[in-house]
Design an enzyme around this catalytic site. Structure first.
Site, short mmCIF file in Angstrom:
data_model
loop_
_atom_site.label_atom_id
_atom_site.label_comp_id
_atom_site.label_asym_id
_atom_site.label_seq_id
_atom_site.Cartn_x
_atom_site.Cartn_y
_atom_site.Cartn_z
N ARG A 15 2.75 0.19 1.28
CA ARG A 15 1.74 0.94 2.02
C ARG A 15 1.88 0.68 3.52
O ARG A 15 2.39 1.51 4.26
CB ARG A 15 0.32 0.57 1.52
CG ARG A 15 -0.76 1.59 1.89
CD ARG A 15 -1.31 1.52 3.31
NE ARG A 15 -1.88 0.22 3.67
CZ ARG A 15 -2.25 -0.09 4.90
NH1 ARG A 15 -2.13 0.79 5.89
NH2 ARG A 15 -2.71 -1.31 5.19
N ASP A 16 1.50 -0.50 3.96
CA ASP A 16 1.50 -0.80 5.39
C ASP A 16 2.92 -0.67 5.96
O ASP A 16 3.11 -0.23 7.10
CB ASP A 16 0.97 -2.21 5.62
CG ASP A 16 0.64 -2.50 7.07
OD1 ASP A 16 0.47 -1.54 7.85
OD2 ASP A 16 0.58 -3.69 7.45
N CYS A 239 6.80 -2.02 14.38
CA CYS A 239 5.58 -2.12 15.19
C CYS A 239 5.31 -0.79 15.86
O CYS A 239 6.05 -0.39 16.75
CB CYS A 239 5.75 -3.21 16.25
SG CYS A 239 4.32 -3.36 17.32
N ASN A 248 5.64 -6.12 10.42
CA ASN A 248 5.16 -7.02 9.38
C ASN A 248 6.14 -8.15 9.12
O ASN A 248 7.35 -7.94 9.04
CB ASN A 248 5.04 -6.23 8.06
CG ASN A 248 3.77 -5.40 7.99
OD1 ASN A 248 2.68 -5.95 8.03
ND2 ASN A 248 3.94 -4.10 7.88
#
Lengths: 309, 309
Positions: A15-16, A239, A248
């Site tokens: 997801r992220d 980012c 991440n």
């Protein structure tokens, strides 16, 4: 200071990670990635998001993704920012939902288009409704150590948002250094302040490696008892505020560190590396994980070569 | 555990970094790099090596490099593996020399072609002779947390090599995780064992970022009182044992972490980034420093663009 015996890793790559990649993967490929991550031993995976597919096309058809994953000892979580998202999450059979607040007023307004207070009021409804259906809710807080618009963020603001999320019924808050600016001492102090209002087992940390600080920050937080860590396989996501920089923290790097320190994670590094190599091949990018890079170099292979497991 | 108020950084890029780069820089460019690093506030710089230019062409003409650097509040160190190297170092006016031992027998034999004991006997002569000329000697120990040939290394072996180096008159030992395999707990435990036989202010740590662990390792060692840290601008050097993987921890990343934790270094991060950008431009490579990558991305520029100061 001693380290926890066991750390739970919350894998946020599907997801992220994926929502910040240029290439959009099909629900089939996303399900395959999730299945490979689960087979590597990750039992908490953030699997998608029920937000507008126009705003975040990478997360379109999260319901189809969820339907394709066999869930055996696996908790799949999805982002559900409002009651409509929650309804879709419930109907897709999500095991857990997440709501996404910020510790920075400006970031909240720019990212989710409302004030922190407004977001919390809305999330209170979402969390209450989720719990009526027996679905647990996780609360994210972004910008806990700095904001791309406001700069430094006082930990007091993190504490109040964390309190609000826990009071409304979130089972856990994930403290996110969204732009990766924090260093270990600040990270630890911020966590210690939150730990005065919340039990340590309800606190997760979510670091970005933009300035290379993520593992050091994680280590510093483990030393004060944190035992839930978010990370993204292959460092997927980058980012958004500094394209080209790391994003991440990579799950491989976290697992490597924990394994070498005899902290249990239940994750097979070889299988995880293979899952990351699969994702990178589909995304046509190199892994941002230093461990993946080192294993690929040691094997004389390219980053996209599966490395084992 | 509290952190030291001030940390000394030993910049090893112009020697340990450059000797592992494919491109060989001229003495003029190396001197320019050293001068820029000094202007950024680094007062201890490893400037070259008096070894065979056939074996290490990147370090040829170290004497010319040293002659070109104006030394103002600056200590230049060079590797001097034997009496001939020492004579050259003295004649070039090195402020400090270094000898290079290993904690792994196999690594010693493959890297410097003699046993650990033989190397220590030779270094005892070199160090004694250097001290007769008032020149201080630093002792490196490689493979302190693992060896590419032998695997795990018992800290007891590090302790005995460290004791020998200090007894022969080295003012400091630098404990090197040459292949970057260590994680924070092991790093700290190893340092704590060495600290039982050596004062903490004589212990430096030298970490490689091959598996992304370097900053976490440094943080863990600072917590037990280490206050001298080796690093390489832009992460120059890579890993000879895994080409393509990261090598020396980047000075920018160390300075960023320390600055954010209010630990004094005396280094200007802007000027350091500019020095790293200069080196990368000359070497035609991107910086391995996450901080340099993030600053370059934030500035919308390429990694080789000077970033300030």
């Amino acid at each position: 200071m001693s380290l926890p015996v066991r750390v739970s890793i919350v894998e946020v790559g599907p997801r992220d990670g994926l929502q910040n990649e240029k290439v959009t993967l099909s629900p089939q490929i996303r399900a395959e990635l999730i299945s490979r991550l689960a087979a590597a031993g990750l039992s908490r995976i953030e699997a998608g998001s029920f937000v507008s597919p126009k705003a975040v096309p990478q997360m379109a058809h999260t319901d189809a993704t969820l339907a394709l994953v066999v869930r055996d000892n696996l908790r799949l979580s999805v982002l559900a920012p409002n009651l409509r998202g929650l309804a879709a999450a419930l109907s897709a059979g999500a095991d857990e939902i997440a709501v996404f607040a910020a510790a920075s007023e400006t970031f909240s307004k720019r990212n989710i288009h409302c004030s922190i207070e407004e977001s919390l009021a809305r999330y209170a409804e979402v969390v209450a409704e989720a719990r009526r259906y027996g679905v647990m809710a996780r609360g994210y807080i972004s910008c806990v150590l700095g904001c791309p618009y406001e700069g430094e963020i006082d930990s007091g603001r993190v504490v109040s948002v964390a309190s609000a999320l826990l009071e409304m019924g979130c089972f856990e808050v994930s403290l996110g250094d969204t732009i990766g600016v924090g260093a270990p001492l600040q990270a630890r102090r911020m966590v210690e302040r939150v730990a005065r209002v919340a039990p340590l087992d309800k606190i997760a940390v979510h670091f970005h490696d933009t300035y290379g600080q993520a593992l050091a920050n994680i280590f510093a937080c483990l030393e004060v008892g944190v035992c839930v860590v978010d990370s993204s396989v292959a460092g997927l996501g980058g980012c958004p505020f500094a394209p080209g920089a790391a994003g991440n923290v990579a799950t491989e790097d976290v697992v490597y560190m924990l394994e070498r320190m005899d902290v249990e994670t239940g994750v097979s590094l070889d299988r995880l590396l293979a899952a990351g190599a699969f994702a990178c091949r589909e995304l046509k990018r190199a892994p941002a994980s230093r461990v993946a890079q080192a294993y690929a170099a040691r094997c004389g292979g390219r980053a996209e070569t599966p490395l084992g497991g």
